[in-house]
Design a protein around this motif. Structure first.
Motif, mmCIF file in Angstrom:
data_model
loop_
_atom_site.group_PDB
_atom_site.id
_atom_site.type_symbol
_atom_site.label_atom_id
_atom_site.label_comp_id
_atom_site.label_asym_id
_atom_site.label_seq_id
_atom_site.Cartn_x
_atom_site.Cartn_y
_atom_site.Cartn_z
ATOM 1 N N ILE A 54 0.839 -1.202 0.000
ATOM 2 C CA ILE A 54 0.000 0.000 0.000
ATOM 3 C C ILE A 54 0.876 1.254 0.000
ATOM 4 C CG2 ILE A 54 -1.665 1.351 1.349
ATOM 5 C CD1 ILE A 54 -2.838 -1.388 2.277
ATOM 6 N N SER A 55 1.882 1.277 0.852
ATOM 7 C CA SER A 55 2.773 2.439 0.940
ATOM 8 C C SER A 55 3.495 2.688 -0.376
ATOM 9 C CB SER A 55 3.795 2.243 2.059
ATOM 10 O OG SER A 55 3.158 2.162 3.300
ATOM 11 N N ASP A 56 4.022 1.628 -0.980
ATOM 12 C CA ASP A 56 4.743 1.767 -2.249
ATOM 13 C C ASP A 56 3.834 2.294 -3.351
ATOM 14 O OD1 ASP A 56 7.034 0.821 -1.005
ATOM 15 O OD2 ASP A 56 6.987 -1.153 -1.975
ATOM 16 N N LEU A 57 2.614 1.756 -3.435
ATOM 17 C CA LEU A 57 1.686 2.220 -4.470
ATOM 18 C C LEU A 57 1.271 3.675 -4.245
ATOM 19 C CD1 LEU A 57 -0.515 -0.977 -4.954
ATOM 20 C CD2 LEU A 57 1.025 0.046 -6.645
ATOM 21 N N CYS A 58 1.076 4.056 -2.978
ATOM 22 C CA CYS A 58 0.741 5.455 -2.684
ATOM 23 C C CYS A 58 1.884 6.375 -3.101
ATOM 24 C CB CYS A 58 0.425 5.634 -1.207
ATOM 25 S SG CYS A 58 -1.228 5.082 -0.727
ATOM 26 N N LYS A 59 3.109 5.999 -2.770
ATOM 27 C CA LYS A 59 4.266 6.817 -3.145
ATOM 28 C C LYS A 59 4.391 6.896 -4.659
ATOM 29 C CE LYS A 59 6.888 5.824 0.997
ATOM 30 N NZ LYS A 59 7.915 4.975 1.591
ATOM 31 N N LEU A 60 4.265 5.758 -5.309
ATOM 32 C CA LEU A 60 4.397 5.695 -6.770
ATOM 33 C C LEU A 60 3.371 6.581 -7.467
ATOM 34 C CD1 LEU A 60 5.777 4.216 -9.204
ATOM 35 C CD2 LEU A 60 3.922 2.562 -9.060
ATOM 36 N N ARG A 61 2.173 6.616 -6.921
ATOM 37 C CA ARG A 61 1.087 7.373 -7.547
ATOM 38 C C ARG A 61 0.906 8.772 -6.968
ATOM 39 N NH1 ARG A 61 -2.922 2.939 -9.657
ATOM 40 N NH2 ARG A 61 -1.389 1.307 -10.017
ATOM 41 N N ILE A 79 -0.149 9.721 -3.931
ATOM 42 C CA ILE A 79 -1.381 9.941 -3.166
ATOM 43 C C ILE A 79 -1.144 9.641 -1.689
ATOM 44 C CG2 ILE A 79 -2.913 9.467 -5.122
ATOM 45 C CD1 ILE A 79 -3.465 6.711 -3.948
ATOM 46 N N THR A 80 -1.912 10.294 -0.850
ATOM 47 C CA THR A 80 -1.833 10.067 0.596
ATOM 48 C C THR A 80 -2.752 8.904 0.974
ATOM 49 O OG1 THR A 80 -3.675 11.547 1.069
ATOM 50 C CG2 THR A 80 -1.449 12.536 0.987
ATOM 51 N N TRP A 81 -2.578 8.422 2.191
ATOM 52 C CA TRP A 81 -3.468 7.353 2.684
ATOM 53 C C TRP A 81 -4.889 7.879 2.796
ATOM 54 C CZ3 TRP A 81 0.709 6.418 6.830
ATOM 55 C CH2 TRP A 81 1.750 5.679 6.277
#
Length: 85
Positions: A11-18, A20-22
């Protein structure tokens, strides 16, 4: 690495990649912010499939795409035998 840590990393990696925040992920996926927070903080050790599915959809992915990544593919549930009881 434990199962929940692998999901947190995904989840963290995908948020960083895209970028977006949690909080934004919660909005995009329709999952309560508190649920996302509890997953990220490790309070929830084994998120429900329905929750992971909604998170995947929030990322614009299928559940299969969300769960298809190296760390999870290499994970052995035998490591968590005590969690089954």
């Amino acid at each position: 690495m434990e199962y929940n840590e692998i999901i947190i990393k995904r989840i963290s990696d995908l948020c960083k990649l895209r970028g977006i925040t949690w909080n934004k992920l919660a909005t995009m996926s329709g999952v309560h912010q508190s649920t996302i927070d509890n997953i990220i903080r490790g309070v929830v050790k084994n998120p429900r499939t329905a929750t992971l599915h909604r998170i995947a959809l929030g990322f614009g992915m299928t559940l299969t795409e969300f769960l298809d990544f190296k760390e999870l593919n290499e994970y052995s549930f035998d490591e968590d035998e005590d969690d089954d009881e």
